[in-house]
Design a protein around this motif. Structure first.
Motif, PDB file in Angstrom:
ATOM      1  N   GLN A 271      10.997  -0.996   7.084  1.00  0.00           N
ATOM      2  CA  GLN A 271       9.681  -0.893   7.130  1.00  0.00           C
ATOM      3  C   GLN A 271       8.879  -1.812   6.436  1.00  0.00           C
ATOM      4  OE1 GLN A 271       9.300   3.127   5.307  1.00  0.00           O
ATOM      5  NE2 GLN A 271      10.786   3.926   6.895  1.00  0.00           N
ATOM      6  N   VAL A 272       9.282  -2.258   5.517  1.00  0.00           N
ATOM      7  CA  VAL A 272       8.525  -3.246   4.578  1.00  0.00           C
ATOM      8  C   VAL A 272       8.448  -4.622   5.244  1.00  0.00           C
ATOM      9  CG1 VAL A 272       8.357  -4.581   2.421  1.00  0.00           C
ATOM     10  CG2 VAL A 272       9.109  -2.303   2.425  1.00  0.00           C
ATOM     11  N   LEU A 273       9.750  -5.180   5.884  1.00  0.00           N
ATOM     12  CA  LEU A 273       9.694  -6.159   6.624  1.00  0.00           C
ATOM     13  C   LEU A 273       8.734  -6.230   7.988  1.00  0.00           C
ATOM     14  CD1 LEU A 273      13.594  -6.709   7.071  1.00  0.00           C
ATOM     15  CD2 LEU A 273      11.915  -8.210   5.662  1.00  0.00           C
ATOM     16  N   ASN A 274       8.515  -5.164   8.591  1.00  0.00           N
ATOM     17  CA  ASN A 274       7.485  -4.855   9.487  1.00  0.00           C
ATOM     18  C   ASN A 274       6.158  -5.031   9.089  1.00  0.00           C
ATOM     19  OD1 ASN A 274       9.102  -4.642  11.940  1.00  0.00           O
ATOM     20  ND2 ASN A 274       9.426  -2.610  11.643  1.00  0.00           N
ATOM     21  N   LEU A 275       5.952  -4.404   7.893  1.00  0.00           N
ATOM     22  CA  LEU A 275       4.656  -4.556   7.264  1.00  0.00           C
ATOM     23  C   LEU A 275       4.114  -5.951   6.857  1.00  0.00           C
ATOM     24  CD1 LEU A 275       2.022  -3.206   5.868  1.00  0.00           C
ATOM     25  CD2 LEU A 275       3.551  -3.076   3.797  1.00  0.00           C
ATOM     26  N   LEU A 276       5.126  -6.570   6.404  1.00  0.00           N
ATOM     27  CA  LEU A 276       4.865  -8.079   5.902  1.00  0.00           C
ATOM     28  C   LEU A 276       4.554  -8.878   7.252  1.00  0.00           C
ATOM     29  CD1 LEU A 276       7.658  -8.795   3.314  1.00  0.00           C
ATOM     30  CD2 LEU A 276       5.261  -8.497   2.983  1.00  0.00           C
ATOM     31  N   LYS A 277       5.201  -8.770   8.373  1.00  0.00           N
ATOM     32  CA  LYS A 277       5.105  -9.493   9.495  1.00  0.00           C
ATOM     33  C   LYS A 277       3.670  -8.974  10.014  1.00  0.00           C
ATOM     34  CE  LYS A 277       8.735 -11.649  11.418  1.00  0.00           C
ATOM     35  NZ  LYS A 277       9.224 -12.195  12.782  1.00  0.00           N
ATOM     36  N   GLU A 278       3.251  -7.822  10.014  1.00  0.00           N
ATOM     37  CA  GLU A 278       1.829  -7.154  10.397  1.00  0.00           C
ATOM     38  C   GLU A 278       0.852  -7.909   9.673  1.00  0.00           C
ATOM     39  OE1 GLU A 278       2.255  -3.073  10.141  1.00  0.00           O
ATOM     40  OE2 GLU A 278       3.795  -2.972  11.954  1.00  0.00           O
ATOM     41  N   LEU A 279       1.046  -7.830   8.386  1.00  0.00           N
ATOM     42  CA  LEU A 279      -0.094  -8.364   7.575  1.00  0.00           C
ATOM     43  C   LEU A 279      -0.377 -10.161   7.803  1.00  0.00           C
ATOM     44  CD1 LEU A 279       0.748  -6.645   4.098  1.00  0.00           C
ATOM     45  CD2 LEU A 279      -1.409  -6.229   5.599  1.00  0.00           C
ATOM     46  N   GLN A 280       0.972 -10.717   8.055  1.00  0.00           N
ATOM     47  CA  GLN A 280       0.816 -12.050   8.256  1.00  0.00           C
ATOM     48  C   GLN A 280      -0.069 -12.457   9.603  1.00  0.00           C
ATOM     49  OE1 GLN A 280       4.329 -14.242   9.283  1.00  0.00           O
ATOM     50  NE2 GLN A 280       3.839 -15.935   7.964  1.00  0.00           N
ATOM     51  N   ALA A 281       0.453 -11.431  10.627  1.00  0.00           N
ATOM     52  CA  ALA A 281      -0.607 -11.909  11.627  1.00  0.00           C
ATOM     53  C   ALA A 281      -2.011 -11.551  11.905  1.00  0.00           C
ATOM     54  CB  ALA A 281       0.327 -10.819  12.976  1.00  0.00           C
ATOM     55  N   ARG A 282      -2.255 -10.279  11.049  1.00  0.00           N
ATOM     56  CA  ARG A 282      -3.589  -9.819  10.959  1.00  0.00           C
ATOM     57  C   ARG A 282      -4.426 -10.692   9.773  1.00  0.00           C
ATOM     58  NH1 ARG A 282      -2.777  -5.128   8.342  1.00  0.00           N
ATOM     59  NH2 ARG A 282      -1.916  -4.309  10.396  1.00  0.00           N
TER      60      ARG A 282
ATOM     61  N   TYR B 263       0.418   7.584 -10.787  1.00  0.00           N
ATOM     62  CA  TYR B 263       1.026   6.269 -11.511  1.00  0.00           C
ATOM     63  C   TYR B 263       2.350   5.941 -11.028  1.00  0.00           C
ATOM     64  CZ  TYR B 263      -2.001   7.413 -15.612  1.00  0.00           C
ATOM     65  OH  TYR B 263      -3.008   7.445 -16.468  1.00  0.00           O
ATOM     66  N   PRO B 264       2.652   4.837 -10.937  1.00  0.00           N
ATOM     67  CA  PRO B 264       3.804   4.291 -10.533  1.00  0.00           C
ATOM     68  C   PRO B 264       4.983   5.169 -10.320  1.00  0.00           C
ATOM     69  CG  PRO B 264       3.133   2.493 -11.631  1.00  0.00           C
ATOM     70  CD  PRO B 264       2.369   3.666 -11.849  1.00  0.00           C
ATOM     71  N   HIS B 265       5.369   5.771 -11.389  1.00  0.00           N
ATOM     72  CA  HIS B 265       6.640   6.489 -11.476  1.00  0.00           C
ATOM     73  C   HIS B 265       6.805   7.716 -10.582  1.00  0.00           C
ATOM     74  CE1 HIS B 265       4.213   9.240 -14.253  1.00  0.00           C
ATOM     75  NE2 HIS B 265       4.869  10.157 -13.764  1.00  0.00           N
ATOM     76  N   GLU B 266       5.611   8.022  -9.949  1.00  0.00           N
ATOM     77  CA  GLU B 266       5.378   9.355  -8.919  1.00  0.00           C
ATOM     78  C   GLU B 266       5.773   8.601  -7.695  1.00  0.00           C
ATOM     79  OE1 GLU B 266       1.794  11.814  -9.671  1.00  0.00           O
ATOM     80  OE2 GLU B 266       1.277  10.111 -11.072  1.00  0.00           O
ATOM     81  N   PHE B 267       6.189   7.433  -7.524  1.00  0.00           N
ATOM     82  CA  PHE B 267       6.482   7.120  -6.152  1.00  0.00           C
ATOM     83  C   PHE B 267       7.816   6.635  -6.003  1.00  0.00           C
ATOM     84  CE2 PHE B 267       2.036   6.543  -6.766  1.00  0.00           C
ATOM     85  CZ  PHE B 267       1.239   7.275  -5.843  1.00  0.00           C
ATOM     86  N   SER B 268       8.591   6.507  -4.598  1.00  0.00           N
ATOM     87  CA  SER B 268       9.620   6.034  -4.404  1.00  0.00           C
ATOM     88  C   SER B 268       9.626   4.400  -4.449  1.00  0.00           C
ATOM     89  CB  SER B 268       9.995   6.527  -3.097  1.00  0.00           C
ATOM     90  OG  SER B 268       9.317   5.798  -2.213  1.00  0.00           O
ATOM     91  N   GLY B 269      10.596   3.824  -4.464  1.00  0.00           N
ATOM     92  CA  GLY B 269      11.036   2.281  -4.599  1.00  0.00           C
ATOM     93  C   GLY B 269      10.304   1.561  -3.228  1.00  0.00           C
ATOM     94  N   GLY B 270      10.397   2.348  -2.254  1.00  0.00           N
ATOM     95  CA  GLY B 270       9.811   1.754  -1.170  1.00  0.00           C
ATOM     96  C   GLY B 270       8.329   1.888  -1.027  1.00  0.00           C
ATOM     97  N   GLN B 271       7.929   3.046  -1.554  1.00  0.00           N
ATOM     98  CA  GLN B 271       6.305   3.077  -1.812  1.00  0.00           C
ATOM     99  C   GLN B 271       5.699   2.084  -2.816  1.00  0.00           C
ATOM    100  OE1 GLN B 271       6.515   7.425  -2.472  1.00  0.00           O
ATOM    101  NE2 GLN B 271       5.147   7.803  -0.932  1.00  0.00           N
ATOM    102  N   ARG B 272       6.609   2.021  -3.827  1.00  0.00           N
ATOM    103  CA  ARG B 272       6.180   1.033  -5.168  1.00  0.00           C
ATOM    104  C   ARG B 272       5.890  -0.343  -4.476  1.00  0.00           C
ATOM    105  NH1 ARG B 272       8.803   2.707 -10.877  1.00  0.00           N
ATOM    106  NH2 ARG B 272       9.267   4.894 -10.177  1.00  0.00           N
ATOM    107  N   GLN B 273       7.107  -0.804  -3.771  1.00  0.00           N
ATOM    108  CA  GLN B 273       6.989  -2.240  -3.088  1.00  0.00           C
ATOM    109  C   GLN B 273       5.736  -2.411  -2.238  1.00  0.00           C
ATOM    110  OE1 GLN B 273       7.640  -4.693  -4.307  1.00  0.00           O
ATOM    111  NE2 GLN B 273       9.629  -5.486  -3.736  1.00  0.00           N
ATOM    112  N   ARG B 274       5.441  -1.211  -1.427  1.00  0.00           N
ATOM    113  CA  ARG B 274       4.226  -1.352  -0.618  1.00  0.00           C
ATOM    114  C   ARG B 274       2.812  -1.648  -1.632  1.00  0.00           C
ATOM    115  NH1 ARG B 274       4.104   0.796   4.950  1.00  0.00           N
ATOM    116  NH2 ARG B 274       6.299   1.435   5.351  1.00  0.00           N
ATOM    117  N   LEU B 275       2.998  -0.743  -2.709  1.00  0.00           N
ATOM    118  CA  LEU B 275       1.830  -0.956  -3.848  1.00  0.00           C
ATOM    119  C   LEU B 275       1.836  -2.258  -4.262  1.00  0.00           C
ATOM    120  CD1 LEU B 275      -0.314  -0.152  -5.583  1.00  0.00           C
ATOM    121  CD2 LEU B 275       1.402   0.720  -7.260  1.00  0.00           C
ATOM    122  N   CYS B 276       2.922  -3.099  -4.339  1.00  0.00           N
ATOM    123  CA  CYS B 276       3.261  -4.441  -4.836  1.00  0.00           C
ATOM    124  C   CYS B 276       2.696  -5.289  -3.903  1.00  0.00           C
ATOM    125  CB  CYS B 276       4.570  -4.702  -5.374  1.00  0.00           C
ATOM    126  SG  CYS B 276       5.331  -3.854  -6.766  1.00  0.00           S
ATOM    127  N   VAL B 277       2.980  -5.088  -2.580  1.00  0.00           N
ATOM    128  CA  VAL B 277       2.262  -5.820  -1.673  1.00  0.00           C
ATOM    129  C   VAL B 277       0.724  -5.532  -1.528  1.00  0.00           C
ATOM    130  CG1 VAL B 277       1.909  -5.952   0.842  1.00  0.00           C
ATOM    131  CG2 VAL B 277       4.228  -5.737  -0.068  1.00  0.00           C
TER     132      VAL B 277
END
Length: 251
Positions: free
Chosen positions: A172-183, A131-145
């Motif tokens: 980390q999230v900025l890099n992820l968003l850029k990678e996803l955009q390129a892919r 469940y969401p409460h088991e994760f950190s803010g950064g992990q939750r935002q990755r889940l939102c992505v």
């Protein structure tokens, strides 16, 4: 203003975003950035103007006619704690939108897609039943992505998507968003009050003040040679080490 004068949250703005590119919307809190992003997605109804997606005009479409566009246009909200249903597991969070929009023949296929999405955003398949409460803010935002990607959109509004995180997680999230955009060939509107982040993320930039766009153009050009005093003040307000720190933490 008189008591009867209307307050316009967004007033007469106009811009284009090219496929596969990122437009940065930047300005201080309350200037109309979030309203603009939500109006484009019709999460708030604009009172006038045109919203065009490819060749389709969206501004007068009823909810049922908007459904095919909901699949193609998604949003990542600012607060990863408030934007996830605490009662749903990660599996339910990711597969429910797929079921609504008819993605996947059966639940097993949607579950496999959910596993692939978690791995694509740097989370583990073993997290699927948590469940969401088991994760950190950064992990939750990755889940939102991952949730935004679950419908295989073409266009995503990132509404202050990293502002609630510390700088290392932001990177980390900025890099992820850029990678996803390129892919995936994604198109973004990236909303932020942080000009150095927008400069890193966006091909072009629109500076908003009091509901209007006061300056727009290529991000690098605006950052290095702003024309408007307001833009200059926004840049001057950035701590002197923030641009270099952005470079370091996204390298």
């Amino acid at each position: 203003r008189g008591a009867s004068d209307p307050v316009k949250a967004v007033d007469g703005i106009s811009f284009k975003i090219y496929k596969g590119h990122t437009l940065g919307l930047v300005g201080e809190s309350g200037c109309g950035k979030t309203t603009t992003g939500r109006a484009i997605l019709k999460l708030v109804e604009p009172t006038a103007g045109e919203i065009r997606f490819d060749r389709d005009y969206l501004q007068h479409l009823p909810p049922k006619a908007m459904l095919p566009f909901r699949k193609r246009m998604q949003i990542i909200f600012q607060d990863p704690y408030a934007s996830l249903n605490p009662r749903l597991t990660l599996e339910q969070t990711l597969t429910e939108p797929m079921a609504v929009h008819g993605i996947g023949i059966h639940h097993g296929e949607r579950r496999d897609r959910a596993v692939a999405l978690l791995e694509e955003v740097g989370l583990e398949a073993a997290f699927l039943r948590r469940y969401p409460h088991e994760f950190s803010g950064g992990q939750r935002q990755r889940l939102c992505v991952a949730r935004a990607l679950s419908l295989e959109p073409e266009f995503i509004v990132c509404d202050e998507a990293v502002s609630a995180m510390d700088v290392s997680v932001q990177a980390q999230v900025l890099n992820l968003l850029k990678e996803l955009q390129a892919r995936r060939g994604l198109t973004y509107i990236f909303i932020s009050h942080d000009l150095s982040v927008v400069k890193f993320m966006a091909d072009s930039m629109a500076v908003m003040r009091a509901g209007k766009i006061v300056e727009q153009g290529i991000s690098e050009a605006i950052y290095s040679n702003p024309k408007e005093d307001y833009t200059k003040r926004l840049i001057e307000a950035i701590p002197c080490d923030s641009v270099e720190s952005i470079r370091q933490r996204v390298a």
